[in-house]
Design an enzyme around this catalytic site. Structure first.
Site, short mmCIF file in Angstrom:
data_model
loop_
_atom_site.label_atom_id
_atom_site.label_comp_id
_atom_site.label_asym_id
_atom_site.label_seq_id
_atom_site.Cartn_x
_atom_site.Cartn_y
_atom_site.Cartn_z
N SER A 149 -3.54 2.42 16.58
CA SER A 149 -4.59 1.49 16.17
C SER A 149 -5.20 0.90 17.43
O SER A 149 -4.51 0.80 18.47
CB SER A 149 -3.96 0.36 15.34
OG SER A 149 -4.84 -0.75 15.26
N TYR B 64 2.37 -6.27 14.22
CA TYR B 64 1.64 -5.03 13.93
C TYR B 64 1.15 -4.39 15.23
O TYR B 64 1.34 -3.19 15.46
CB TYR B 64 0.46 -5.35 13.01
CG TYR B 64 -0.39 -4.14 12.67
CD1 TYR B 64 0.00 -3.26 11.67
CD2 TYR B 64 -1.56 -3.86 13.37
CE1 TYR B 64 -0.78 -2.13 11.36
CE2 TYR B 64 -2.34 -2.75 13.07
CZ TYR B 64 -1.93 -1.89 12.06
OH TYR B 64 -2.69 -0.78 11.77
N1 LIG Z 1 -7.61 1.13 7.94
C1 LIG Z 1 -7.70 0.71 9.19
O1 LIG Z 1 -8.65 -0.02 9.57
C2 LIG Z 1 -6.66 1.12 10.18
C3 LIG Z 1 -6.89 0.82 11.54
C4 LIG Z 1 -5.95 1.20 12.46
C5 LIG Z 1 -4.83 1.89 12.08
N2 LIG Z 1 -4.60 2.15 10.76
C6 LIG Z 1 -3.38 2.87 10.38
O2 LIG Z 1 -3.72 3.92 9.52
C7 LIG Z 1 -2.56 4.25 8.73
C8 LIG Z 1 -2.98 4.39 7.26
O3 LIG Z 1 -3.34 3.09 6.79
P1 LIG Z 1 -4.53 2.85 5.73
O4 LIG Z 1 -5.51 1.99 6.39
O5 LIG Z 1 -4.94 4.12 5.13
O6 LIG Z 1 -3.78 1.91 4.67
P2 LIG Z 1 -3.33 2.19 3.14
O7 LIG Z 1 -4.48 2.59 2.32
O8 LIG Z 1 -2.58 0.95 2.77
O9 LIG Z 1 -2.33 3.42 3.26
C9 LIG Z 1 -1.04 3.29 3.77
C10 LIG Z 1 -0.26 4.54 3.41
O10 LIG Z 1 1.05 4.42 3.98
C11 LIG Z 1 2.00 4.70 2.98
N3 LIG Z 1 3.25 3.96 3.19
C12 LIG Z 1 3.41 2.64 3.43
N4 LIG Z 1 4.72 2.35 3.48
C13 LIG Z 1 5.39 3.52 3.25
C14 LIG Z 1 6.75 3.86 3.13
N5 LIG Z 1 7.75 2.95 3.27
N6 LIG Z 1 7.08 5.15 2.90
C15 LIG Z 1 6.11 6.08 2.77
N7 LIG Z 1 4.80 5.82 2.85
C16 LIG Z 1 4.45 4.54 3.08
C17 LIG Z 1 1.34 4.30 1.67
O11 LIG Z 1 1.89 5.08 0.61
P3 LIG Z 1 2.85 4.53 -0.56
O12 LIG Z 1 2.60 3.07 -0.71
O13 LIG Z 1 2.44 5.35 -1.76
O14 LIG Z 1 4.23 4.88 -0.09
C18 LIG Z 1 -0.10 4.71 1.91
O15 LIG Z 1 -0.30 6.06 1.56
C19 LIG Z 1 -1.53 3.16 9.00
O16 LIG Z 1 -0.58 3.62 9.92
C20 LIG Z 1 -2.36 2.04 9.63
O17 LIG Z 1 -1.61 1.20 10.46
C21 LIG Z 1 -5.49 1.78 9.80
#
Ligand SMILES: NC(=O)c1ccc[n+]([C@@H]2O[C@H](COP(=O)([O-])OP(=O)(O)OC[C@H]3O[C@@H](n4cnc5c(N)ncnc54)[C@H](OP(=O)(O)O)[C@@H]3O)[C@@H](O)[C@H]2O)c1
Length: 249
Positions: free
Chosen positions: A140, A154
């Site tokens: 991130s 985080y």
């Molecule tokens: N969106 C942004 O602006 C942003 C920016 C920087 C980095 N990121 C990173 O991008 C990645 C994806 O995030 P997102 O933004 O797409 O958020 P999201 O929509 O909340 O997706 C998070 C995903 O992680 C999975 N997850 C969470 N805890 C888990 C566990 N214990 N076991 C297995 N799977 C788990 C969730 O699946 P289940 O709940 O079904 O298990 C879900 O598919 C993350 O690493 C986040 O830190 C996002």
């Protein structure tokens, strides 16, 4: 030959959209997360648009070490070869340190860093045996510098993820196993639903993930995604003197 991509956290947000966009590019997919009903929906949408694709899904809680190895090995058995593994599962909970919410900070640390380490171990086992593969780790832009309050833990976990990737890149430089670390900026997803309205730099899931997919396809070592405004902003975040930094965040 069709190539296969394993994506963790594929049930929503960036993971689900990456699955869609990689299917469009002709990849088969190994998708995992805890919410299998959501994985079923992602699979159904992909197969409706691309019936020729193969999509396998498995339930995975990345906090369960044994299950991480089982699921990764299971996917390798399903497909024979896994060409790319994207360590994407994560969560964005957090509270200022010392305010009685060690529970949420620990959950974030375990999910985003310790579980990323386990996934990296399982992925590298596969790639070392295959003598080939592409590891992608989702960090991130918040990894660029320590951040205050609810972001402190985080940001530290995402810096840790980036260092795992950078360490592997140094080890594997010039070898057939490639490593990419991505530093996404604000991209609409379930994680940031609550802040979407007030966040001016937020881009749509489709646009943000298109930038991720493009960087992954180029097998770059590292990239801020989308590049604008995040590549220059991340330099500013890293090097700004504290009074300016405090104004930026
Ligand atoms: N969106 C942004 O602006 C942003 C920016 C920087 C980095 N990121 C990173 O991008 C990645 C994806 O995030 P997102 O933004 O797409 O958020 P999201 O929509 O909340 O997706 C998070 C995903 O992680 C999975 N997850 C969470 N805890 C888990 C566990 N214990 N076991 C297995 N799977 C788990 C969730 O699946 P289940 O709940 O079904 O298990 C879900 O598919 C993350 O690493 C986040 O830190 C996002």
């Amino acid at each position: 030959m069709t190539k296969t991509i394993l994506i963790t956290g594929a049930s929503s947000g960036l993971g689900a959209e990456m699955a869609q966009q990689f299917a469009r590019l002709g990849y088969d997919l190994a998708l995992c997360a805890r919410r299998t009903s959501r994985l079923d929906e992602v699979k159904a949408a992909i197969l409706a648009a691309h019936p020729e694709r193969r999509v396998e899904i498995r339930a995975l809680d990345v906090l369960d070490d044994d299950q991480v190895f089982e699921v990764f090995r299971g996917f390798q058995a399903d497909f024979g070869t896994i060409d790319r593994i994207i360590i994407n599962a994560g969560l964005g909970k957090g509270a200022p340190l010392g305010t009685g919410r060690y529970d949420v900070n620990k959950q974030t640390a375990m999910t985003n860093f310790v579980a990323a380490l386990v996934q990296t171990e399982a992925a590298m086992e596969i790639f070392r045996a295959q003598h080939a593969g592409h590891l992608v780790m989702v960090s991130s832009v918040s990894a660029m510098r320590g951040l205050p309050k609810s972001m402190t833990t985080y940001a530290a976990t995402k810096a840790g993820v980036a260092h795992l990737a950078e360490g592997l890149r140094a080890e594997l430089h010039g070898k057939p196993i490639k490593v990419t670390v991505l530093y996404p900026g604000y991209i609409a997803s379930e994680m940031n639903d609550g802040v979407a309205a007030e966040q001016k730099l937020m881009v749509s899931t489709e646009k943000g993930v298109a930038a991720m997919v493009s960087a992954i396809e180029k097998e770059v070592g590292s990239a801020c995604v989308p590049a604008l405004p995040w590549a220059p902003l991340s330099l500013l975040m890293k090097h700004a003197p504290m009074p300016l930094f405090k104004k930026l965040i």
